[in-house]
Design an enzyme around this catalytic site. Structure first.
Site, short mmCIF file in Angstrom:
data_model
loop_
_atom_site.label_atom_id
_atom_site.label_comp_id
_atom_site.label_asym_id
_atom_site.label_seq_id
_atom_site.Cartn_x
_atom_site.Cartn_y
_atom_site.Cartn_z
N HIS A 294 60.53 -13.63 47.23
CA HIS A 294 61.95 -13.62 47.61
C HIS A 294 62.44 -12.18 47.74
O HIS A 294 62.09 -11.32 46.95
CB HIS A 294 62.78 -14.34 46.53
CG HIS A 294 64.14 -14.75 47.00
ND1 HIS A 294 64.39 -15.96 47.61
CD2 HIS A 294 65.33 -14.11 46.96
CE1 HIS A 294 65.67 -16.04 47.93
NE2 HIS A 294 66.27 -14.93 47.54
N ASP B 92 74.59 -22.52 42.60
CA ASP B 92 74.41 -21.27 43.34
C ASP B 92 75.04 -21.36 44.72
O ASP B 92 75.64 -20.40 45.19
CB ASP B 92 72.93 -20.90 43.44
CG ASP B 92 72.76 -19.61 44.24
OD1 ASP B 92 73.38 -18.60 43.84
OD2 ASP B 92 72.08 -19.61 45.27
N SER C 292 71.64 -15.75 40.58
CA SER C 292 71.60 -16.52 41.83
C SER C 292 70.15 -16.71 42.29
O SER C 292 69.70 -17.83 42.56
CB SER C 292 72.41 -15.76 42.89
OG SER C 292 72.12 -16.20 44.19
N LYS D 105 67.40 -20.41 41.59
CA LYS D 105 66.72 -21.15 42.65
C LYS D 105 65.22 -21.14 42.41
O LYS D 105 64.51 -22.11 42.64
CB LYS D 105 67.02 -20.53 44.02
CG LYS D 105 68.43 -20.82 44.49
CD LYS D 105 68.73 -20.13 45.79
CE LYS D 105 68.95 -18.66 45.59
NZ LYS D 105 69.94 -18.02 46.42
N1 URA Z 1 70.07 -13.48 47.58
C1 URA Z 1 70.46 -14.54 46.79
O1 URA Z 1 69.86 -15.60 46.82
N2 URA Z 1 71.52 -14.35 45.99
C2 URA Z 1 72.20 -13.19 45.91
O2 URA Z 1 73.13 -13.10 45.14
C3 URA Z 1 71.79 -12.11 46.74
C4 URA Z 1 70.71 -12.29 47.56
#
Ligand code: URA
Length: 434
Positions: free
Chosen positions: A82, A161, A183, A187
């Protein structure tokens, strides 16, 4: 417990307990705390920060707002990657197929473009027919069959989120270390992975403008991952200029195709290979990171990453021929060139301005309800350090509508600095955390 008391205490820099944070997240997700109170709470966090225990509690509460995907029936180590968000950052579409081709199980839950940054889901949806709205069962089945599946966050996975991110986007609270960390990690924890490779961007095109903040964010996410028994490594990488040459959804798919055929830009290829190698290493396919680097390189050179991406596009309903025939992708109708005002060296290409310009002509979203135009964007003709003559093309804007073309052209023009002296070399991969 009263929401207003928790807001006041956070505003005054006090630490909230896990129960208090859980109260806020649970009630907000269920619609029992109004947006204006959550907006105030987010701003209080933005200014007062959160301690490690609070961020961990926030992440847990956000995971608990939905269900956790159970991937235990699938053998193999599950590793995701990510990015914290950048401009021209299409590394997920290169690193994930390379790692999957090497035998890693890659369940990938990705995000959408927001503000000046792009999103993996929008890039995938530029491919005609590609479905990102898989159900959890489809996601699991596809992972079992192909080692790789892409989907977006849904009502099932960390719904808190989704709501909080939309609220942060309109309240100026995106650029907060504890809010970004919770955040992203909520996930990732909910997705049932064993390990995670993070690409924490720093520079003008990133949410973190300073390396010290990027390091803090990386350390926090690695620590949260460990508390959830996930092995996490984070690279801190430069986002002062866009990655590669292409910015915009279909344009980036074309560059992904070229890169997976070993004909891509040097910076994009280098970072994608390093991310893939870290995924392969954390996926326990090799014993050492050097072996993983060799394997990633091999999967690029023998075309198996490219074939894997085609296989997955087909499996998710997309037209895999687009990787060979770019005319099958959505195409822009107009082109506007931006020229160098003088002879010299390109000393900066401010990624944020390029991202904003690209969003103005439709490649991104200014609010979460905007639709993106898959065909449009920017192709850089130069990179930082390159010598240019006056009148040389610095970049091209590809557009389909002219409404904000002038504004976009002015914005992208401002991104370029052409100086008499060459700039100092800057590293792409700045640090590794974890
Ligand atoms: N990507 C995310 O999933 N959340 C954030 O707060 C910033 C980037």
């Amino acid at each position: 417990m009263r929401t207003v008391d928790l807001i006041r205490r956070k505003r005054d820099g006090e630490e909230l307990s896990a129960d208090e944070i859980s109260f806020l997240i649970q009630n907000y997700t269920q619609g029992q705390i109004p947006d204006y109170q959550m907006a105030a709470f987010l701003m209080a966090v933005f200014f007062s920060d959160m301690g490690d225990q609070e961020v961990t509690a926030m992440t847990r509460a956000m995971v608990a707002s939905g269900s956790t995907i159970d991937l235990s029936s699938i053998s193999g180590v599950k590793v995701d990657k990510h990015s914290t968000g950048g401009v021209g950052d299409k590394t997920s579409l290169i690193a994930a197929p390379l790692a999957a081709a090497a035998g890693v199980m890659v369940p990938m839950i990705s995000g959408r473009a927001l503000g000046h940054t792009g999103g993996t889901l929008d890039k995938l949806e530029a491919i005609p027919g590609f479905r990102t709205n898989l159900t959890v069962d489809e996601f699991r089945e596809q992972l079992r069959m192909y080692n790789l599946a892409f989907m977006g966050q849904s009502a099932e996975v960390a719904p808190a989120d989704g709501k909080l991110y939309a609220m942060r986007d309109v309240t100026g609270t995106i650029e907060s270390i504890p809010l970004i960390a919770s955040s992203i990690m909520s996930k990732k924890v909910a997705e049932g992975i064993d390990a995670l490779v993070l690409d924490v961007k720093v520079g003008s095109g990133a949410f973190m403008k300073k390396q010290v903040d990027a390091r803090k964010l990386a350390q926090l996410m690695v620590a949260i991952g460990r508390r959830h028994d996930k092995r996490v490594q984070a690279l801190i990488t430069d986002m002062n200029q866009p990655l590669g040459f292409a910015i915009g959804n279909a344009l980036e798919v074309m560059e992904v195709s070229q890169t997976l055929q070993n004909a891509g830009p040097t910076d994009l290829t280098r970072l994608s290979l390093e991310l893939a190698a870290r995924m392969i290493f954390l996926g326990r396919v090799t014993m050492t990171l050097d072996d993983a680097r060799e394997m990633a390189q091999r999967k690029l050179l023998d075309g198996s990453g490219y074939r894997k991406f085609k296989e997955v596009i087909k499996a998710q309903g997309g037209d895999a021929n687009v990787l060979d025939r770019f005319d099958l992708l959505p195409n822009a109708t107009g082109v506007r060139e931006i020229l160098s005002p003088r002879n010299g060296y390109v000393s900066a290409i401010e990624a944020e301005y390029v991202g904003l310009a690209s969003a103005m002509i439709g490649a991104g979203r200014e609010t979460k309800d905007d639709t993106v135009d898959p065909a449009v964007g920017v192709i850089l003709e130069v990179k930082v350090g390159q010598k240019v003559d006056a009148g040389a093309v610095l970049c091209r804007l590809y557009y389909t509508k002219e409404d904000r073309l002038e504004e976009a052209a002015e914005t992208v023009e401002e991104a370029f600095r052409v100086s008499a002296a060459p700039p100092e070399d800057r590293d792409l991969i700045l640090e590794v955390v974890g």
